[in-house]
Design a protein around this motif. Structure first.
Motif, mmCIF file in Angstrom:
data_model
loop_
_atom_site.group_PDB
_atom_site.id
_atom_site.type_symbol
_atom_site.label_atom_id
_atom_site.label_comp_id
_atom_site.label_asym_id
_atom_site.label_seq_id
_atom_site.Cartn_x
_atom_site.Cartn_y
_atom_site.Cartn_z
ATOM 1 N N ASN A 213 0.862 -1.185 0.000
ATOM 2 C CA ASN A 213 0.000 0.000 0.000
ATOM 3 C C ASN A 213 0.894 1.230 0.000
ATOM 4 O OD1 ASN A 213 -1.718 2.135 0.490
ATOM 5 N ND2 ASN A 213 -2.837 1.132 2.153
ATOM 6 N N THR A 214 0.971 1.923 -1.121
ATOM 7 C CA THR A 214 1.840 3.100 -1.251
ATOM 8 C C THR A 214 1.075 4.404 -1.073
ATOM 9 O OG1 THR A 214 1.514 3.000 -3.654
ATOM 10 C CG2 THR A 214 3.474 1.906 -2.753
ATOM 11 N N GLY A 215 -0.211 4.319 -0.691
ATOM 12 C CA GLY A 215 -1.009 5.527 -0.482
ATOM 13 C C GLY A 215 -1.034 5.938 0.978
ATOM 14 N N ASN A 216 -2.031 6.752 1.315
ATOM 15 C CA ASN A 216 -2.149 7.234 2.694
ATOM 16 C C ASN A 216 -3.435 6.764 3.362
ATOM 17 O OD1 ASN A 216 -4.160 8.774 1.525
ATOM 18 N ND2 ASN A 216 -3.084 10.725 1.714
ATOM 19 N N ALA A 217 -4.178 5.871 2.700
ATOM 20 C CA ALA A 217 -5.425 5.358 3.259
ATOM 21 C C ALA A 217 -5.465 3.845 3.078
ATOM 22 C CB ALA A 217 -6.628 6.004 2.561
ATOM 23 N N ASN A 218 -6.291 3.182 3.874
ATOM 24 C CA ASN A 218 -6.409 1.731 3.768
ATOM 25 C C ASN A 218 -6.915 1.327 2.387
ATOM 26 O OD1 ASN A 218 -5.604 1.568 6.395
ATOM 27 N ND2 ASN A 218 -7.611 1.064 7.218
ATOM 28 N N VAL A 219 -6.312 0.271 1.843
ATOM 29 C CA VAL A 219 -6.737 -0.289 0.558
ATOM 30 C C VAL A 219 -7.253 -1.703 0.806
ATOM 31 C CG1 VAL A 219 -5.986 -1.087 -1.710
ATOM 32 C CG2 VAL A 219 -5.156 1.100 -0.832
ATOM 33 N N THR A 220 -8.460 -1.968 0.316
ATOM 34 C CA THR A 220 -9.049 -3.298 0.456
ATOM 35 C C THR A 220 -8.913 -4.062 -0.854
ATOM 36 O OG1 THR A 220 -10.622 -2.558 2.125
ATOM 37 C CG2 THR A 220 -11.139 -4.591 0.961
ATOM 38 N N ILE A 221 -8.202 -5.189 -0.805
ATOM 39 C CA ILE A 221 -8.057 -6.069 -1.966
ATOM 40 C C ILE A 221 -9.207 -7.061 -1.914
ATOM 41 C CG2 ILE A 221 -6.594 -7.778 -3.095
ATOM 42 C CD1 ILE A 221 -4.181 -6.364 -1.853
ATOM 43 N N SER A 222 -10.081 -7.005 -2.901
ATOM 44 C CA SER A 222 -11.280 -7.848 -2.891
ATOM 45 C C SER A 222 -11.033 -9.239 -3.455
ATOM 46 C CB SER A 222 -12.416 -7.157 -3.658
ATOM 47 O OG SER A 222 -11.998 -6.817 -4.970
ATOM 48 N N SER A 223 -10.108 -9.349 -4.416
ATOM 49 C CA SER A 223 -9.829 -10.669 -4.992
ATOM 50 C C SER A 223 -8.453 -10.670 -5.646
ATOM 51 C CB SER A 223 -10.893 -11.063 -6.025
ATOM 52 O OG SER A 223 -10.834 -10.201 -7.156
ATOM 53 N N ILE A 224 -7.836 -11.863 -5.656
ATOM 54 C CA ILE A 224 -6.574 -12.090 -6.365
ATOM 55 C C ILE A 224 -6.751 -13.378 -7.159
ATOM 56 C CG2 ILE A 224 -4.087 -12.424 -6.192
ATOM 57 C CD1 ILE A 224 -4.155 -11.077 -3.477
ATOM 58 N N THR A 225 -6.729 -13.275 -8.473
ATOM 59 C CA THR A 225 -6.924 -14.447 -9.324
ATOM 60 C C THR A 225 -5.732 -14.607 -10.257
ATOM 61 O OG1 THR A 225 -8.152 -13.114 -10.948
ATOM 62 C CG2 THR A 225 -9.432 -14.231 -9.242
ATOM 63 N N LEU A 226 -5.486 -15.840 -10.702
ATOM 64 C CA LEU A 226 -4.394 -16.072 -11.651
ATOM 65 C C LEU A 226 -4.779 -17.152 -12.648
ATOM 66 C CD1 LEU A 226 -1.458 -17.982 -9.918
ATOM 67 C CD2 LEU A 226 -3.762 -17.970 -9.048
ATOM 68 N N SER A 227 -4.036 -17.171 -13.734
ATOM 69 C CA SER A 227 -4.354 -18.052 -14.851
ATOM 70 C C SER A 227 -4.082 -19.507 -14.504
ATOM 71 C CB SER A 227 -3.521 -17.651 -16.074
ATOM 72 O OG SER A 227 -3.725 -16.294 -16.398
ATOM 73 N N ALA A 228 -4.726 -20.387 -15.288
ATOM 74 C CA ALA A 228 -4.465 -21.820 -15.171
ATOM 75 C C ALA A 228 -2.995 -22.091 -15.453
ATOM 76 C CB ALA A 228 -5.351 -22.583 -16.139
ATOM 77 N N GLU A 229 -2.535 -23.233 -14.983
ATOM 78 C CA GLU A 229 -1.139 -23.663 -15.083
ATOM 79 C C GLU A 229 -0.264 -23.013 -14.003
ATOM 80 O OE1 GLU A 229 -0.045 -25.989 -17.855
ATOM 81 O OE2 GLU A 229 -2.224 -26.145 -17.636
ATOM 82 N N TYR A 230 -0.843 -22.082 -13.234
ATOM 83 C CA TYR A 230 -0.094 -21.434 -12.154
ATOM 84 C C TYR A 230 -0.861 -21.597 -10.845
ATOM 85 C CZ TYR A 230 2.566 -19.187 -15.888
ATOM 86 O OH TYR A 230 3.351 -18.956 -16.987
ATOM 87 N N SER A 231 -0.119 -21.661 -9.740
ATOM 88 C CA SER A 231 -0.742 -21.727 -8.418
ATOM 89 C C SER A 231 -0.083 -20.687 -7.522
ATOM 90 C CB SER A 231 -0.606 -23.128 -7.817
ATOM 91 O OG SER A 231 0.767 -23.474 -7.651
ATOM 92 N N MET A 232 -0.773 -20.381 -6.416
ATOM 93 C CA MET A 232 -0.327 -19.264 -5.583
ATOM 94 C C MET A 232 -0.660 -19.538 -4.123
ATOM 95 S SD MET A 232 -1.863 -15.411 -5.812
ATOM 96 C CE MET A 232 -3.504 -16.050 -5.390
ATOM 97 N N THR A 233 0.209 -19.084 -3.232
ATOM 98 C CA THR A 233 -0.069 -19.095 -1.791
ATOM 99 C C THR A 233 0.186 -17.692 -1.243
ATOM 100 O OG1 THR A 233 2.201 -19.787 -1.277
ATOM 101 C CG2 THR A 233 0.538 -21.527 -1.491
ATOM 102 N N GLY A 234 -0.431 -17.416 -0.109
ATOM 103 C CA GLY A 234 -0.238 -16.119 0.537
ATOM 104 C C GLY A 234 -1.142 -15.031 0.024
#
Length: 367
Positions: A213-234
């Protein structure tokens, strides 16, 4: 004695009656004070140090008593002290967010301080952390919380008014602050990941992406999606990042088919420019089928064929690979695993089924 009380002076005089009396204060006659005793009006601290005496008179003359000095102590009273006497929330308060500061109320007097009301003149300021009426014993203190929630850009001021039984009531505390516009931005580092060529059916080493967060107010991340063939943690969402707070994603490439498999991580939020994207590059490649080709010299004796043995331990643990005698001088072992070293020996078998000792050992390391 204490201020507010009365003092009574009495004289006992003897002599030929009738006796007359005249009380004096600081050498001056007190009107109406002509009895054998005198009671003062309610005293104040201004009376402290005054002297009182009486003049007694009869036909024989006048006698004056010794003077008595009156000491008047102040009545117990509360005294309020606030720290700080003014609160400045500065010029960096984001519109819609809350900042707070403590306000300490101390009773520096000698009686219990009773606070009946604490009010604020501007709606962007508020006070909390107490219940009314609020009692503060002599020598004690109470800390309350003062909050500022700007609703518009620009400076604003107000006042806290504390109503109590202190002689100086009401007690003011000046308030000031300035609202600034909220900035909702996310920094993504890096903005692309390259995994190179990865064998299908396997997984790459993980690579990371940091979202800040490089701003001065809270930022809410609603979703994080990625393409098939890739996986993600965290990257569980929704999640809220406060200014300068970061979230780290760990991304792995898991190709299932051969060929280019470029993709994207998409990060949806209330930040400017949403959704943010991270480009993913990777290529799936067909796994290499390794094998070991063995050759050996023919036995100097007449033989019916050969046996081939293999072990993963040098010098022992050999297991026969062929189900029937090998009649030629070559053998291909196709059942090998990447990253393993194998050790091979052969033996010769004659027509009677007699088997020779093992040949010299050879090794093969599978990449």
């Amino acid at each position: 004695m204490t201020a507010g009380q009365t003092a009574t002076f009495t004289v006992v005089a003897t002599g030929t009656a009738p006796l007359s009396y005249q009380w004096q204060k600081n050498g001056g006659n007190i009107a109406g004070a002509t009895a054998a005793s005198y009671t003062t009006p309610a005293t104040t601290t201004a009376d402290s140090g005054s002297t009182f005496r009486v003049m007694v008179t009869n036909t024989a003359g006048t006698a004056t008593s010794s003077a008595a000095t009156l000491t008047v102590n102040p009545a117990p009273a509360p005294a309020i002290q606030v720290n700080p006497t003014s609160i400045n929330f500065g010029n960096n308060d984001v519109v819609g967010t809350t900042t707070s500061q403590p306000l300490i109320i101390t009773n520096t007097g000698t009686a219990t301080l009773s606070i009946a009301q604490i009010s604020v003149s501007a709606s962007v300021f508020s006070v909390s952390g107490f219940s009314l009426p609020l009692s503060v014993n002599a020598g004690q203190q109470k800390t309350i919380t003062v909050a500022f929630v700007p609703t518009v850009v620009g400076p604003v001021s107000g006042t806290i008014s504390i109503v109590s039984n202190s002689p100086t009531s009401p007690t003011p505390v000046n308030l000031s602050g300035s609202g600034i516009a909220a900035i909702y931005t996310l920094g993504i580092n890096p903005t692309s990941l390259s995994f190179g060529s990865i064998t299908t059916g396997t997984s790459s080493a993980p690579q990371t992406v940091t979202i800040t967060n490089t701003g001065n107010a809270n930022v809410t991340i609603s979703s994080i999606t990625l393409s098939a063939e890739y996986s993600m943690t965290g990257g569980s969402a929704p999640v809220t990042l406060s200014p300068l707070q970061s979230l780290t994603l760990s991304v792995v490439f898991n190709p299932t088919v051969a060929g280019t498999a470029n993709g994207t991580i998409s990060i949806a939020s209330n930040a400017t420019g949403s959704p943010a994207a991270v480009t993913l590059f990777g290529t799936g490649v067909t796994p290499v089928q390794h094998s070991v080709a063995l050759t050996w010299n023919a036995s100097t004796s007449t033989v019916s064929g050969y046996n081939v043995y293999r072990s993963t331990v040098s010098g022992s643990g050999y297991v026969k690979l062929n189900s029937s005698l090998v009649s030629v001088l070559t053998y291909t072992d196709s059942n090998v695993q990447t990253g393993t070293t194998y050790y091979y020996v052969t033996s010769a078998v004659d027509s009677g089924g007699n088997e020779s000792i093992y040949s010299n050992q050879v090794s093969a390391a599978i990449p």
